[in-house]
Write an enzyme that holds these catalytic residues in place. Structure first.
Site, mmCIF file in Angstrom:
data_model
loop_
_atom_site.group_PDB
_atom_site.id
_atom_site.type_symbol
_atom_site.label_atom_id
_atom_site.label_comp_id
_atom_site.label_asym_id
_atom_site.label_seq_id
_atom_site.Cartn_x
_atom_site.Cartn_y
_atom_site.Cartn_z
ATOM 1 N N ASP A 181 0.811 -1.217 0.000
ATOM 2 C CA ASP A 181 0.000 0.000 0.000
ATOM 3 C C ASP A 181 0.846 1.269 0.000
ATOM 4 O O ASP A 181 0.319 2.354 -0.250
ATOM 5 C CB ASP A 181 -0.948 0.000 1.207
ATOM 6 C CG ASP A 181 -2.401 -0.093 0.782
ATOM 7 O OD1 ASP A 181 -2.630 -0.434 -0.392
ATOM 8 O OD2 ASP A 181 -3.296 0.182 1.596
ATOM 9 N N ASP A 200 -12.413 -6.381 9.384
ATOM 10 C CA ASP A 200 -12.414 -7.839 9.350
ATOM 11 C C ASP A 200 -13.577 -8.420 10.144
ATOM 12 O O ASP A 200 -14.282 -9.322 9.671
ATOM 13 C CB ASP A 200 -11.087 -8.380 9.876
ATOM 14 C CG ASP A 200 -10.566 -7.591 11.082
ATOM 15 O OD1 ASP A 200 -11.372 -6.880 11.701
ATOM 16 O OD2 ASP A 200 -9.374 -7.686 11.393
#
Length: 739
Positions: A150, A452
């Site tokens: 990223d 998540d």
């Protein structure tokens, strides 16, 4: 164990079984819990029937606050108890899997590794994890490893390129000698000399090769410059320019190893796994959704390159410690009678860098051995963002139905990966997800720090189940934070995320209504209500102590029958906690340290998470994401190994901890002096419970006093924290009559 689940109507042996504790153990625990519940009810009854007159002033207000705190503690204990009611332990049989399916019949597996910042997550740490998952005991042509960078760092791509070359030697070595663990950094770090089964010359040669790899990568990290020779070997290196930055860079997809090419082999001529580097496009004006956006980009890129039916994701600091983890996970997915509705298999988090009698209570054995199996017993384990195997279709939003049947043998692409570079890059532009269901109904959920957990919750609400698998050899080992600040900040982020979920339309009680069992909804809420524990806990560790200083009794005398339920609840609950901890492999010291961290988290991480969530609901602050550093100062690491808490800098969290510690120390010393000199209005018998409570808080805060008064190293509490805390505490000691 007893109560092993048995298959019916099948000619095949099961690929996994579920085991439950014996009935005797279950009944004994439920009887014990019932007695504690009776004690809690008696405590509530005492508070309700012995309310002091309102004219008593401070005592009346303190009594009401204490009653509210104990009411919450009782409720939360019942909530926690509900999860412990029905534990399930699962055992996989990979040998049955091998007998039932030939190697060519096994499904492909796409493995996602995510990194976000090479300064916080060193490239050598990242590629050690990548190499560990490349070396799984699984058909290599069916493995596809994707690294999401990223930060868009050219250094990370260079490190991955070097790893791809080293893999040609490392993978056959692992296969030849059945190496465990298969992270080269972890393996050579633990083995000072070659094992008897290994050829000494080969072992030392590979160790030297790994050292050279580390030297080259670390040299590039330190200099910030890539060797010119590398730029001619990979197209991806040409994507970087002078204007490229972590927050502003184009999409890059680079295939370093194409497992479909005959030339992609190791030194023994065996095929290598496919290895792909991905950096999704980032622009300052576009929200990138942190790790959730990265995982969704990986799902799309992998769908055009390998499109395997099974996806596994792991954090870059959590290497594979068990080469058989894939086969274990497939035992759950591929069991025809018990596995059709399983969406994901979650492995526990374990850490390799914790020391004996860890000062921070990092070993989470009780959570892994007791709490998670109990949650699994209600039909679903949480998805914790790492060490998890997913069914691709469930992760992509498919709703489960009884007639659903997975095609594990479907053929994936046969074209070269290099032909798909452009297509893959178009799927990870910063505008690709605009006006789509990505992050809403498809892939990983956006808009919450705990993307998540909420993703797993949504999957379970679509009819899928999940399982928790904790094999004897740990599936993954990671790096635990080794400073108090890192731990508290990490828990603040988790707590904030759980509270946001609980207060939103995604609350387990709202989203899961009639879609999941009540016990599972309550299990999610145990973490969801972490933040709400902060206010009662902070009240309980301050007000009774201040009342003790002022001679105000808030508990029954030691000679009163009402003293019994208070004593029983506390002694029974903590004795049970200690026994459970010892049974799970912790020491008594580790249990005591865990109690300290439990207190610290409640009065800092949970408190600030609750405050920030309220502010966010009022529109005062926005969401953010903080990475936990994976590197630690060498001196700080030495202090950690010696059992010394690491403070070092000014922090509001440290101010709260130091203030509570100093307040209780002052109240204990001055309060005991008053009682002994008969200056207090109450006798020692009436103040006994508060004196003990105050003394226990002082005892558990010993590392804080050490950091305040005894230490001179850089990890001590800074003078600024001490000064602020003293300024808060002194007024209560000078004029103690008014609360």
């Amino acid at each position: 164990m007893a109560g092993i689940s048995v298959r019916g109507g099948s000619n095949h042996p099961p690929l996994f079984v579920m085991e439950k504790p014996t009935r005797m153990a279950t009944y004994a625990y439920r009887l014990f819990a019932s007695t504690v519940l009776a004690g809690v009810l008696l405590v509530w009854l005492y508070r309700a029937t012995h309310v002091p007159p309102r004219s008593s002033g401070a005592r009346w207000w303190a009594w009401l606050g204490l009653s509210a705190a104990e009411l919450w503690f009782g409720f939360y204990w019942v909530l926690t108890l509900s999860v412990r009611w029905s534990p399930v332990y699962r055992r996989a049989f990979p040998d049955h899997l091998s007998r039932r399916y030939k190697e060519e019949q096994l499904p492909g597996v796409d493995i996602f590794v995510c990194t976000a910042d090479p300064t916080v997550e060193p490239p050598m740490l990242v590629i050690s994890t990548v190499l560990s998952v490349m070396a799984y005991d699984y058909p290599q042509e069916k493995l596809n490893i994707y690294l999401s960078d990223d930060a868009g760092s050219i250094i990370t791509l260079y490190a991955l390129y070097e790893a791809s070359e080293f893999a040609k030697h490392w993978l056959p070595f692992c296969k030849k000698y059945q190496v465990e663990p298969r992270s080269p950094a972890a393996y050579f770090g633990k083995e000072a000399t070659p094992p008897d089964a290994c050829d000494r010359k080969e072992w030392f040669s590979l160790k030297e090769m790994h050292k050279d790899l580390a030297d080259r990568v670390n040299s590039v990290v330190n200099s910030g410059k890539i060797p010119d020779v590398s730029k001619y070997k990979l197209r991806g290196f040409s994507k970087w320019s002078e204007n490229t930055s972590f927050r502003d860079h184009p999409s890059i997809v680079q295939i370093l190893i194409d497992g479909n090419k005959r030339k992609a082999t190791d030194v023994d001529g065996n095929v290598l796994p496919t290895l792909v580097y991905m950096a999704r496009e980032k622009r300052p004006q576009e929200h990138h959704h942190f790790k959730a956006g990265s995982l969704n980009a990986l799902i799309r890129v992998s769908s055009v390159i390998s499109n395997s039916p099974v996806i596994m994701n792991v954090d870059c600091d959590m290497y594979s410690n068990n080469s058989g983890s894939i086969r274990d996970a497939l035992c759950f997915f591929q069991d025809e009678e018990q596995g059709q509705d399983i969406a994901f298999v979650q492995y526990p988090q374990n850490f390799e860098n914790v020391v004996h009698n860890d000062i921070y209570g990092n070993p989470i054995n009780t959570v892994n051995e007791l709490d998670h199996p109990c949650l699994d017993g209600w039909g679903g384990m949480c998805y914790y963002g790492t060490g998890c195997f997913h069914r691709r279709e469930a992760l992509c939003g498919r709703i489960y139905s009884r007639d659903y049947k997975e095609d594990w043998t479907r053929v994936v692409r046969k074209t070269d990966v290099s032909d798909l570079d452009g297509m893959a890059e178009s799927l990870v532009t910063c505008t690709y997800e605009h006006n789509t269901l990505w992050g809403i109904e498809k892939g990983i959920r956006y808009g919450c720090p705990l993307e998540d957990v909420i993703t797993g919750l949504q999957i379970q609400c679509r009819g899928w189940t999940s399982v928790y698998h904790n094999p004897p050899r740990k599936g993954f080992l990671g790096m635990a934070p080794t400073s108090l600040g890192q731990i508290l900040v990490q828990h603040k982020r988790w707590t904030e995320g759980f509270l946001q979920i609980s207060l939103s339309k995604y609350s387990p009680f709202l989203l899961g209504h009639r879609k999941m069992r009540l016990g599972l909804q309550m299990g999610y809420s145990v973490c969801g209500f972490w933040a709400l524990n902060s206010f009662p806990t902070l009240y309980y560790v301050t007000i009774p102590s201040l009342c003790f200083l002022n001679g105000i009794s808030l508990f029954p005398e030691i000679t009163s029958p009402w003293f019994v339920p208070f004593a029983y609840v506390v002694v029974a609950a903590y004795s049970c906690s200690l026994v459970e901890s010892l049974q799970c492999g912790d020491t008594a010291v580790e249990w005591w340290n865990a109690q300290r961290m439990w207190l610290f988290r409640r009065i800092t991480s949970y408190l600030l998470a609750a405050i920030d969530t309220i502010r966010r609901m009022l529109g005062i602050t926005g969401s953010g994401f903080t990475l936990t550093a994976k590197v630690t100062d060498s001196q700080a690491l030495e202090r950690y190994k010696k059992g010394m808490m690491e403070f070092g800098s000014f922090s509001a969290m440290f101010v709260i901890i130091a203030t509570v510690a100093l307040l209780n120390l002052a109240c204990m010393m001055l309060g005991v002096a008053k009682v002994l000199l008969h200056k207090g209005a109450m006798s020692l018998g009436a103040m006994f419970v508060q004196a003990i409570l105050c003394a226990l808080i002082v005892a558990i805060n010993f590392p804080v006093y050490e950091a305040l008064f005894l230490r001179n190293d850089s990890g001590r509490l800074p003078a600024s924290v001490s000064l602020v805390s003293l300024c808060i505490v002194l007024p209560f000691c000078i004029q103690p009559t008014n609360l």
